[in-house]
Design a protein around this motif. Structure first.
Motif, PDB file in Angstrom:
ATOM      1  N   VAL A  74      -4.332   1.705   2.165  1.00 25.30           N
ATOM      2  CA  VAL A  74      -3.689   0.458   2.585  1.00 25.30           C
ATOM      3  C   VAL A  74      -3.286  -0.404   1.390  1.00 25.30           C
ATOM      4  N   GLN A  75      -4.014  -0.281   0.277  1.00 23.36           N
ATOM      5  CA  GLN A  75      -3.683  -1.045  -0.928  1.00 23.36           C
ATOM      6  C   GLN A  75      -3.091  -0.136  -2.019  1.00 23.36           C
ATOM      7  N   SER A  76      -2.370   0.881  -1.615  1.00 23.60           N
ATOM      8  CA  SER A  76      -1.845   1.874  -2.554  1.00 23.60           C
ATOM      9  C   SER A  76      -0.794   1.306  -3.507  1.00 23.60           C
ATOM     10  N   ASN A  77      -1.071   1.395  -4.808  1.00 23.20           N
ATOM     11  CA  ASN A  77      -0.068   1.043  -5.812  1.00 23.20           C
ATOM     12  C   ASN A  77       1.124   1.992  -5.733  1.00 23.20           C
ATOM     13  N   HIS A  78       0.826   3.253  -5.479  1.00 22.76           N
ATOM     14  CA  HIS A  78       1.893   4.258  -5.402  1.00 22.76           C
ATOM     15  C   HIS A  78       2.861   3.939  -4.273  1.00 22.76           C
ATOM     16  N   CYS A  79       2.347   3.554  -3.112  1.00 23.47           N
ATOM     17  CA  CYS A  79       3.233   3.217  -1.996  1.00 23.47           C
ATOM     18  C   CYS A  79       4.083   1.996  -2.333  1.00 23.47           C
ATOM     19  N   ARG A  80       3.476   1.007  -2.970  1.00 21.65           N
ATOM     20  CA  ARG A  80       4.233  -0.192  -3.371  1.00 21.65           C
ATOM     21  C   ARG A  80       5.395   0.162  -4.306  1.00 21.65           C
ATOM     22  N   LEU A  81       5.117   1.018  -5.290  1.00 24.62           N
ATOM     23  CA  LEU A  81       6.144   1.354  -6.271  1.00 24.62           C
ATOM     24  C   LEU A  81       7.188   2.318  -5.707  1.00 24.62           C
ATOM     25  N   THR A  82       6.785   3.220  -4.820  1.00 26.34           N
ATOM     26  CA  THR A  82       7.764   4.090  -4.169  1.00 26.34           C
ATOM     27  C   THR A  82       8.743   3.260  -3.354  1.00 26.34           C
ATOM     28  N   LEU A  83       8.212   2.295  -2.647  1.00 27.74           N
ATOM     29  CA  LEU A  83       9.058   1.395  -1.864  1.00 27.74           C
ATOM     30  C   LEU A  83       9.995   0.599  -2.774  1.00 27.74           C
ATOM     31  N   ALA A  84       9.475   0.123  -3.901  1.00 24.42           N
ATOM     32  CA  ALA A  84      10.315  -0.617  -4.847  1.00 24.42           C
ATOM     33  C   ALA A  84      11.422   0.261  -5.420  1.00 24.42           C
ATOM     34  N   ALA A  85      11.092   1.525  -5.714  1.00 19.54           N
ATOM     35  CA  ALA A  85      12.114   2.452  -6.225  1.00 19.54           C
ATOM     36  C   ALA A  85      13.183   2.707  -5.166  1.00 19.54           C
ATOM     37  N   ALA A  86      12.763   2.818  -3.903  1.00 21.82           N
ATOM     38  CA  ALA A  86      13.732   3.013  -2.822  1.00 21.82           C
ATOM     39  C   ALA A  86      14.680   1.819  -2.736  1.00 21.82           C
ATOM     40  N   ALA A 108      -3.369  -8.283   5.772  1.00 21.18           N
ATOM     41  CA  ALA A 108      -4.009  -8.130   4.464  1.00 21.18           C
ATOM     42  C   ALA A 108      -3.067  -8.541   3.338  1.00 21.18           C
ATOM     43  N   SER A 109      -3.665  -9.042   2.253  1.00 16.22           N
ATOM     44  CA  SER A 109      -2.916  -9.464   1.082  1.00 16.22           C
ATOM     45  C   SER A 109      -2.722  -8.277   0.134  1.00 16.22           C
ATOM     46  N   GLY A 110      -2.489  -8.564  -1.164  1.00 11.19           N
ATOM     47  CA  GLY A 110      -2.339  -7.510  -2.164  1.00 11.19           C
ATOM     48  C   GLY A 110      -1.115  -6.655  -1.918  1.00 11.19           C
ATOM     49  N   ASN A 111      -1.244  -5.359  -2.177  1.00 13.71           N
ATOM     50  CA  ASN A 111      -0.121  -4.446  -1.995  1.00 13.71           C
ATOM     51  C   ASN A 111       0.378  -4.404  -0.561  1.00 13.71           C
ATOM     52  N   HIS A 112      -0.532  -4.557   0.397  1.00 18.49           N
ATOM     53  CA  HIS A 112      -0.127  -4.506   1.808  1.00 18.49           C
ATOM     54  C   HIS A 112       0.885  -5.604   2.124  1.00 18.49           C
ATOM     55  N   LEU A 113       0.672  -6.772   1.566  1.00 18.44           N
ATOM     56  CA  LEU A 113       1.645  -7.851   1.712  1.00 18.44           C
ATOM     57  C   LEU A 113       2.998  -7.439   1.137  1.00 18.44           C
ATOM     58  N   LEU A 114       2.965  -6.782  -0.029  1.00 20.57           N
ATOM     59  CA  LEU A 114       4.211  -6.396  -0.699  1.00 20.57           C
ATOM     60  C   LEU A 114       4.971  -5.315   0.066  1.00 20.57           C
ATOM     61  N   PHE A 115       4.251  -4.464   0.813  1.00 17.50           N
ATOM     62  CA  PHE A 115       4.942  -3.470   1.641  1.00 17.50           C
ATOM     63  C   PHE A 115       5.916  -4.179   2.597  1.00 17.50           C
ATOM     64  N   HIS A 116       5.458  -5.265   3.166  1.00 19.81           N
ATOM     65  CA  HIS A 116       6.298  -5.997   4.126  1.00 19.81           C
ATOM     66  C   HIS A 116       7.379  -6.795   3.408  1.00 19.81           C
ATOM     67  N   LEU A 117       7.022  -7.419   2.289  1.00 23.05           N
ATOM     68  CA  LEU A 117       7.991  -8.217   1.549  1.00 23.05           C
ATOM     69  C   LEU A 117       9.147  -7.358   1.035  1.00 23.05           C
ATOM     70  N   LEU A 118       8.835  -6.143   0.611  1.00 22.68           N
ATOM     71  CA  LEU A 118       9.862  -5.235   0.080  1.00 22.68           C
ATOM     72  C   LEU A 118      10.649  -4.523   1.181  1.00 22.68           C
ATOM     73  N   GLY A 119      10.186  -4.647   2.422  1.00 19.11           N
ATOM     74  CA  GLY A 119      10.969  -4.138   3.543  1.00 19.11           C
ATOM     75  C   GLY A 119      10.775  -2.684   3.893  1.00 19.11           C
ATOM     76  N   ALA A 120       9.528  -2.227   3.956  1.00 19.14           N
ATOM     77  CA  ALA A 120       9.281  -0.855   4.415  1.00 19.14           C
ATOM     78  C   ALA A 120       9.883  -0.655   5.798  1.00 19.14           C
ATOM     79  N   GLU A 121      10.597   0.440   5.989  1.00 18.22           N
ATOM     80  CA  GLU A 121      11.239   0.691   7.275  1.00 18.22           C
ATOM     81  C   GLU A 121      10.207   0.966   8.363  1.00 18.22           C
ATOM     82  N   LYS A 122       9.161   1.675   8.004  1.00 20.57           N
ATOM     83  CA  LYS A 122       8.103   1.987   8.975  1.00 20.57           C
ATOM     84  C   LYS A 122       6.785   2.144   8.236  1.00 20.57           C
TER      85      LYS A 122
END
Length: 334
Positions: A74-86, A108-122
């Protein structure tokens, strides 16, 4: 010649800096410690996965993909950066996350917050012990039925293509060492999904460097982790045609600082994060770099390194996780 090492996106301008940690070195009374600031790599908040994604996204675009699918905690740095690269390359991104032992917190805060801010499709959340691969494959099949094309990226971006990112980093370190006249006897890094450590070893081998890489485990025992790193090193070397003997003696992992398990805090990690913050003003994270630095501190205290050694600590990023555990670092009121 296999051209894959040259097929790369560029998310970072120039090299990440290497800084001497003079006050930390003095506090520990051991070797000279420097830090490679891969927390300053490009993409959102930086971190080591950016280097891997430069090669993985290049491969995705070459294959005509329009969506990246990856997985992690849920707090994956890799997921955050993959989303940013997309986002950077105009692709969609879907994430498969494993639920933490404490339960999933949608706010949840941290990376989980950034998943939503960066616009994960799902975002698909599965049980902690669930198998992420078939869930990613199911998402890819659903996209295919819509006429779209997904590109699946494994945990941590750690396959042969992703590992090329840290081959490139080893070459960058060698260049910086040459420029400053400071060769490094050791590089110490967190070791999890294995791509960073395997890539560094492969890169130093390709440059005929004598620098030794020590991985500090964040989730597994020594035997299991060393086998995982060795397997990835060998398959990467085969892919690029690296003409070197690949033996088990090249892999060194330290497992005494994992604690109860992945992402579970330890006293040594808390001490390490505080010490680096209060001597050098640098933020580590509680999951990877905090435990890796705890390992480096422990090895120094037990005399693992000579006083004249130069040790380079690889800062792999992850500071957003600090903000999910304030109770570890804020003193309790008496």
């Amino acid at each position: 010649m296999n051209p894959i090492r040259y097929e790369r996106r560029r998310y970072t301008t120039g090299q990440t800096p290497i800084e001497k940690l003079e006050r930390l070195s003095q506090a520990l009374g051991g070797p000279t410690i420097s830090i490679k600031r891969d927390d300053q790599l490009g993409l959102t908040v930086g971190g080591n996965k950016t280097r891997k994604l430069e090669y993985l996204v290049a491969d995705a675009l070459k294959q005509g993909a329009d969506t990246l699918i990856t997985c992690g905690a849920v707090q994956s740095n890799h997921c955050r950066l993959t989303l940013a690269a997309a986002v950077r390359d105009g692709l969609k991104c879907q994430l498969v996350l494993t639920e933490p032992a404490t339960g999933y917190e949608p706010q949840a805060s941290g990376n989980h917050l950034l998943f939503h801010l960066l616009g994960a499709e799902k975002i698909e959340v599965i049980p902690a012990d669930g198998d992420m691969q078939p869930v990613m494959e199911k998402l890819a099949q659903e996209l295919a039925s819509e006429g779209r094309k997904a590109y699946l990226i494994p945990v941590g971006g750690s396959n042969e293509i992703g590992t090329l990112g840290y081959m490139a980093c080893a070459e960058e370190i060698e260049q910086q060492a040459w420029e400053t006249g400071t060769p490094y006897d050791y590089v110490v890094t967190a070791s999890g999904s294995a791509g960073t450590q395997a890539g560094l070893v492969a890169g130093f081998l390709a440059r005929h460097s004598s620098t030794q890489v020590i991985g500090v485990n964040v989730s597994r025992d020594r035997t299991t982790q060393e086998a995982k790193v060795l397997d990835l090193l060998r398959s990467t070397a085969e892919m690029i045609g690296l003409q070197s003997e690949i033996g088990a003696e090249l892999i060194s992992c330290e497992d005494r600082y994992v604690g109860p398990g992945y992402a579970i805090p330890t006293e040594e990690m808390v001490e390490a994060v505080k010490l680096v913050a209060q001597t050098e003003g640098i933020l580590l994270d509680p999951v990877y770099t905090g435990k890796a630095m705890a390992g480096l501190i422990g090895m120094i205290r037990e005399g693992r390194f000579a006083k004249e050694d130069h040790v380079l600590f690889l800062h792999t990023g992850g500071s957003p996780a600090l903000y999910t555990v304030p109770e570890l670092f804020i003193p309790k009121e008496s």
